[in-house]
Write an enzyme that holds these catalytic residues in place. Structure first.
Site, PDB file in Angstrom:
ATOM      1  N   LYS A  96      58.774  68.532 -44.240  1.00  0.00           N
ATOM      2  CA  LYS A  96      59.545  67.757 -45.206  1.00  0.00           C
ATOM      3  C   LYS A  96      61.030  67.501 -44.877  1.00  0.00           C
ATOM      4  O   LYS A  96      61.708  68.607 -44.919  1.00  0.00           O
ATOM      5  CB  LYS A  96      59.519  68.487 -46.625  1.00  0.00           C
ATOM      6  CG  LYS A  96      60.136  67.645 -47.643  1.00  0.00           C
ATOM      7  CD  LYS A  96      60.012  68.471 -49.007  1.00  0.00           C
ATOM      8  CE  LYS A  96      60.493  67.625 -50.118  1.00  0.00           C
ATOM      9  NZ  LYS A  96      60.473  68.141 -51.529  1.00  0.00           N
ATOM     10  N   LYS A 104      56.222  64.615 -44.644  1.00  0.00           N
ATOM     11  CA  LYS A 104      56.653  63.784 -45.748  1.00  0.00           C
ATOM     12  C   LYS A 104      58.283  63.484 -45.412  1.00  0.00           C
ATOM     13  O   LYS A 104      58.924  64.434 -44.735  1.00  0.00           O
ATOM     14  CB  LYS A 104      56.927  64.490 -47.265  1.00  0.00           C
ATOM     15  CG  LYS A 104      57.429  63.997 -48.272  1.00  0.00           C
ATOM     16  CD  LYS A 104      57.479  64.548 -49.498  1.00  0.00           C
ATOM     17  CE  LYS A 104      58.109  63.925 -50.605  1.00  0.00           C
ATOM     18  NZ  LYS A 104      58.187  64.723 -51.688  1.00  0.00           N
TER      19      LYS A 104
END
Length: 330
Positions: free
Chosen positions: A202, A255
Site C-alpha cells: 500500500k 494499492k
C-alpha cells in the site's frame, strides 16, 4: 490510382476482422466475478448520502447497505468490503470504536451474513476511520506511529469482526508484523477459517484523497510516509509480499492499481497466492470528472483501465466503477 497487392504471409489484422474472431483471440476477459465492491457505512436508518468527491457513489446506513449488497450479488459480484464513516464524537486517540462489538461494521457484517449468506464479506482492518488524528496507527507524544502498540489495537478489531462473521479480514495499515499476530490471534480464538487479505503493498499515494472525503477523515499532523510505501520502490513491495505470505496471508493486495501495474506483475511472479489490486478513489474520480466534462466516455475508459489491471496479473479488483461496468459486461 491502381491498388497494389503486397505479398505477406503473416497479417495480424486477420485476427481482428470481426467481433467473433476478436473474441476467440482475446487473451484476457472481465466478468462480474472479478470484482469486489467497496461500500461506505454511516450511522442511522434509511439514510443515503452522496459522496461529493466520488460522483455516483453513496454512503449507506446499514439497512440500505444490505439492499445495495443484495442487488450487486444478484448481478454476480461475489464480495463486498466495508468502510465506516463514523460520528466525530466517537473518534479518539486510539481509535477504540474500531473494537466496539456494536459498531457500524460488526452490525453490518452480522446483517449481511444473515440476509445474503452466500456473499463474501470482507472487513477492512485499520484505525484511520476511528482515530481523532486520522492516522492508521496510534501515535506517541512525538507524533510517531507506534507499531507494536497499534498491533494490539488491530488484533482487538480483527477479533470483533471475526466474531461478527466476516469471511475475510483485510489489514490495510502497513504495520510490521500485523499479518502474523492477527493470524495467531484468530487461530487461538477458533477463527481458523477466517481469511486474511493483506494490503502487502500500500503506497503513500495522492490518489486516496476522495476516499478520505468518503469516510470523512483527515490528518491532524504529518503524513503516512513512515508506514505506507514510497511510490519509487518496487523491490520493497516484493519483500513485503514475501513477508506477508510467510506470516500467513491468504491473499495479497496492491494499492493503488494503475500507477503500480508493474508492482502487480512482479508480485504475481513471486507468489502462488491470489493477488488483488485496488482501483482507488482517485482513479475513479478522475475518470468521472472527465466524463462529466464530456472529455471521455466513463464506461469505455473504466473497461480499458480494469482490463489493464487484469492483464497485469490481478486475480480480483476492488473498484468503485462496478455499476459503470456491469451493464457493459452483461
Amino acid at each position: 490510382m491502381a491498388l497494389t497487392t503486397f505479398e505477406m504471409l503473416k497479417r495480424p489484422r486477420r485476427n481482428r476482422q470481426t467481433s467473433s474472431i476478436r473474441q476467440l483471440a482475446q487473451e484476457h476477459t472481465l466478468c462480474a466475478g472479478d470484482f469486489v465492491a467497496p461500500l461506505f457505512l454511516i450511522p442511522g436508518d434509511k439514510r443515503r448520502e452522496q459522496i461529493e468527491a466520488m460522483p455516483g457513489i453513496e454512503r449507506h446506513s446499514v439497512d440500505f447497505l444490505v439492499k445495495e449488497a443484495e442487488i450487486l450479488h444478484a448481478q454476480g459480484i461475489p464480495a463486498v468490503d466495508l468502510f465506516p464513516s463514523i460520528d466525530p464524537f466517537a473518534k479518539d486517540h486510539e481509535g477504540s470504536e474500531a473494537w466496539n462489538p456494536n459498531g457500524l461494521v460488526p452490525t453490518a457484517i452480522r446483517l449481511l451474513k444473515r440476509e445474503v449468506p452466500s456473499l463474501c464479506v470482507i472487513a477492512d482492518i485499520a484505525l484511520d476511520p476511528y482515530t481523532s488524528h486520522g492516522h492508521d496507527g496510534i501515535p506517541n507524544e512525538f507524533h510517531e506511529i507506534e507499531n507494536d502498540l497499534t498491533l494490539e489495537a488491530l488484533i482487538r478489531q480483527s477479533l470483533i469482526y471475526a466474531e461478527a462473521g466476516a469471511d475475510i479480514l483485510a489489514p490495510s495499515d502497513m504495520m510490521d508484523g500485523r499479518v502474523k499476530f492477527i493470524r495467531e490471534a484468530l487461530d487461538a480464538q477458533g477463527f481458523q477459517n477466517v481469511g486474511i487479505l493483506s494490503y502487502c503493498a500500500k503506497y503513500a499515494s495522492a490518489f486516496y484523497g476522495p476516499f478520505r472525503n468518503a469516510i470523512q477523515t483527515s490528518l491532524s499532523f504529518g503524513d503516512k510516509k513512515t508506514y505506507q510505501m514510497d511510490p519509487a520502490n518496487v523491490r520493497e513491495a516484493i519483500r513485503e509480499a514475501i513477508l506477508d505470505e510467510e506470516e500467513g496471508a491468504d491473499m495479497l493486495m496492491v494499492k493503488p492499481a494503475l500507477p503500480y501495474l508493474d508492482v502487480i506483475a512482479k508480485i504475481k511472479e513471486k507468489t502462488t497466492l491470489p493477488v488483488g489490486a485496488y482501483h482507488v478513489s482517485g482513479e475513479y474520480a478522475m475518470i468521472m470528472a472527465a466524463h462529466e466534462r464530456g472529455w471521455l466516455d466513463a464506461q469505455k475508459t473504466f473497461y480499458e483501465s480494469l482490463i489493464g489491471i487484469k492483464r497485469a496479473g490481478a486475480d480480483f479488483i476492488f473498484t468503485y466503477a462496478i455499476n459503470q461496468i456491469l451493464d457493459l459486461l452483461n
